[in-house]
Write an enzyme that holds these catalytic residues in place. Structure first.
Site, short mmCIF file in Angstrom:
data_model
loop_
_atom_site.label_atom_id
_atom_site.label_comp_id
_atom_site.label_asym_id
_atom_site.label_seq_id
_atom_site.Cartn_x
_atom_site.Cartn_y
_atom_site.Cartn_z
N GLY A 106 0.78 -1.23 0.00
CA GLY A 106 0.00 0.00 0.00
C GLY A 106 0.81 1.28 0.00
O GLY A 106 0.25 2.36 0.21
N GLU B 220 4.78 -6.24 2.09
CA GLU B 220 4.60 -6.90 0.79
C GLU B 220 4.03 -5.91 -0.22
O GLU B 220 2.93 -6.10 -0.71
CB GLU B 220 3.68 -8.12 0.95
CG GLU B 220 2.45 -7.82 1.79
CD GLU B 220 1.40 -8.91 1.83
OE1 GLU B 220 1.72 -10.07 1.55
OE2 GLU B 220 0.24 -8.57 2.15
N GLY C 60 3.51 -3.93 -3.80
CA GLY C 60 3.58 -4.24 -5.21
C GLY C 60 3.91 -2.96 -5.98
O GLY C 60 5.03 -2.77 -6.48
N ARG C 61 2.95 -2.05 -5.99
CA ARG C 61 3.06 -0.82 -6.76
C ARG C 61 4.38 -0.08 -6.55
O ARG C 61 5.05 0.30 -7.51
CB ARG C 61 1.91 0.12 -6.36
CG ARG C 61 1.83 1.41 -7.17
CD ARG C 61 0.78 2.37 -6.58
NE ARG C 61 -0.46 1.68 -6.31
CZ ARG C 61 -1.43 1.49 -7.21
NH1 ARG C 61 -1.30 1.99 -8.42
NH2 ARG C 61 -2.52 0.82 -6.90
N CYS D 122 -13.21 1.18 -29.60
CA CYS D 122 -14.47 1.84 -29.94
C CYS D 122 -15.32 2.04 -28.69
O CYS D 122 -16.43 1.51 -28.58
CB CYS D 122 -15.22 1.00 -30.96
SG CYS D 122 -14.18 0.59 -32.37
N TYR E 294 0.22 -2.42 -12.19
CA TYR E 294 -1.23 -2.40 -12.43
C TYR E 294 -1.59 -1.71 -13.74
O TYR E 294 -2.59 -0.99 -13.82
CB TYR E 294 -1.96 -1.71 -11.26
CG TYR E 294 -1.70 -2.34 -9.92
CD1 TYR E 294 -2.15 -3.63 -9.65
CD2 TYR E 294 -1.00 -1.67 -8.93
CE1 TYR E 294 -1.91 -4.22 -8.42
CE2 TYR E 294 -0.76 -2.25 -7.70
CZ TYR E 294 -1.23 -3.53 -7.45
OH TYR E 294 -0.98 -4.10 -6.23
C1 LIG Z 1 -2.48 -6.05 -3.74
C2 LIG Z 1 -1.93 -6.51 -2.48
C3 LIG Z 1 -0.67 -6.06 -2.06
C4 LIG Z 1 0.13 -5.03 -2.81
O1 LIG Z 1 -0.50 -3.80 -2.73
P1 LIG Z 1 0.22 -2.47 -3.29
O2 LIG Z 1 -0.80 -1.43 -3.09
O3 LIG Z 1 0.54 -2.71 -4.72
O4 LIG Z 1 1.45 -2.26 -2.49
C5 LIG Z 1 -0.16 -6.56 -0.88
N1 LIG Z 1 -0.86 -7.47 -0.15
C6 LIG Z 1 -2.07 -7.91 -0.51
C7 LIG Z 1 -2.78 -8.89 0.33
C8 LIG Z 1 -2.65 -7.44 -1.68
O5 LIG Z 1 -3.86 -7.88 -2.04
#
Ligand SMILES: *Cc1c(COP(=O)(O)O)cnc(C)c1O
Length: 415
Positions: free
Chosen positions: A233, A270, A272-273, A348, A377
């Site tokens: 997050g 954990e 991602g972004r 379209c 994403y």
């Molecule tokens: C999507 C997700 C993440 C990664 O979230 P980001 O906003 O990309 O950092 C981490 N843990 C869980 C359980 C998720 O569903």
């Protein structure tokens, strides 16, 4: 922007005649970034990568030496990670886990399963016993708090399909204590309550809140806890506002008494972004420029079927214009100067828009737009085959060089 991007575009452009449409992933940028991230993290903390942000196998490979492991939420994702490493720790989460997923998670020796409901817990207890396989779990908790930072996606602190309502905690613990349970071991808790939070200090407050909760539960129920997973997050800004301050975040963590007092308990993150967003570039050639009811539209070779993030979040995706000289037609090349331009795709549907009223100095048909911050994403959440246009080409920057390769589809891992 990576200093090779424009050079790569020029080279690729020279080799082909059809309009450019590509993703460029800067693997060496990702490596550098994650190395810097890990460097400042306190010793009680560990970094995982949530691969759903970008499950490209080459990105997983590039991150492998630097992260503790990977977070996955499907068997397709699990196999992708296992394809790259047989032994790297995997956290397996997601609502709605099927029996075959739990069984595969056991077979593939996942590190921790994030259990998201009481039914899932009962199923896992049954399946682990049947297979005679000991499994370590974290309970994903949805805590009832009104103090979580506000962001445009939230998964907790309100009614949600994710995790276990904290009011059901006692029931979860009593299920774990039942005589039936011989193989499932509670090792800690998992929280992932929001996405794209920009404020480091608020993020630390949220983590303190998690740690406090876990302390209360430990005392109330006499639990021994090895791991607290505080989720992802960490935010990335798609406009001119500031991004999440990672060095500030890690220094606040290092100074935090609650973190120092963790002892042998590990704190996991954990994201991602935040790991990959800045290291992907979506590149698309301008096919047409036209005026319609006093508004100027630039239509690109590509669109939201390749990069759905701006449509999904309702934001204007940042881009740069790269002028290219080729013009092979006997008529004038359309061009706008000092103009507002709305950038749309080749689909379209009026929803196929990446940026509304962008200010451009100069834009011609045949120039290329470089959409920055397209590493997370973007491709992975898009409806690639809608309307049947060809997929983009994929290029990867590594060691000052680049190569083209197929982007592995997740289908082949589920098939
Ligand atoms: C999507 C997700 C993440 C990664 O979230 P980001 O906003 O990309 O950092 C981490 N843990 C869980 C359980 C998720 O569903």
């Amino acid at each position: 922007m990576n200093r090779y991007i424009k050079k790569i575009i020029h080279e690729v452009y020279e080799q082909r005649t059809d309009p450019l449409c590509a993703y460029i992933y800067d693997l060496e940028g990702i490596e550098q970034h994650v190395r810097n991230m890990v460097k400042t993290m306190p010793k009680q903390t560990n970094l995982f990568y949530a691969i759903k942000a970008n499950p490209d196998k080459r990105i997983i490979q590039a991150l492998l030496p630097y992260v503790k492991g990977f977070e996955v939420a499907s068997i397709g994702e699990l196999k992708k990670v296992r394809d790259v490493s047989k032994s790297i720790p995997i956290l397996f989460g997601g609502p709605g886990k099927k029996d075959y997923e739990l069984e595969m998670a056991m077979k593939e020796n996942v590190f921790y399963i994030h259990v998201e409901s009481l039914l899932e817990l009962r199923k896992l207890i049954m399946l682990a016993k049947k297979r005679d396989k000991h499994m370590h779990i974290l309970l994903r908790m949805n805590i009832r708090t009104k103090t979580l930072p506000k962001t445009n996606i939230s998964m907790g602190g309100r009614p949600s399909q994710f995790g276990i309502d904290e009011q059901l905690m006692e029931e979860a613990l009593s299920i774990l204590k039942e005589r039936e349970n011989t193989h499932v071991h509670l090792k800690g808790f998992h929280f992932h309550s929001l996405s794209n939070n920009m404020q480091a200090a608020l993020h630390v407050d949220m983590i303190h809140h998690y740690l406090q909760k876990v302390e209360q539960w430990k005392n109330a129920y006499g639990l021994t806890i090895n791991v607290i997973n505080a989720g992802g997050g960490f935010g990335v800004s798609y406009d001119a506002t500031t991004r999440f301050d990672w060095p500030l975040f890690t220094s606040l963590l290092a100074q935090s008494e609650a973190v120092q007092n963790l002892g042998d308990t590990q704190l996991f993150f954990e994201p991602g972004r935040f790991i990959v967003a800045d290291y992907g570039y979506y590149v698309a050639e301008v096919i047409d420029i036209k005026m319609s009811v006093e508004c100027c539209f630039a239509v690109i070779r590509g669109g939201t079927h390749h990069n759905r993030l701006p449509a999904s979040w309702g934001h204007n995706h940042p881009f740069a214009v790269l002028p290219l000289e080729r013009w092979q037609y006997p008529f004038a090349r359309p061009e706008v100067k000092q103009s507002k331009v709305t950038v749309v795709g080749e689909l379209c549907t009026p929803r196929d828009q990446l940026h509304e009223n962008a200010e451009v100095d100069s834009l011609r048909v045949g120039d290329v737009l470089i959409f920055e911050k397209s590493g997370a994403y973007c491709w992975t959440i898009s409806h690639h085959d809608f309307l049947g246009h060809p997929h983009p080409n994929f290029y990867y920057i590594m060691e000052g060089n680049y190569y083209e390769a197929n982007n592995y589809s997740i289908e082949q891992y589920n098939g």
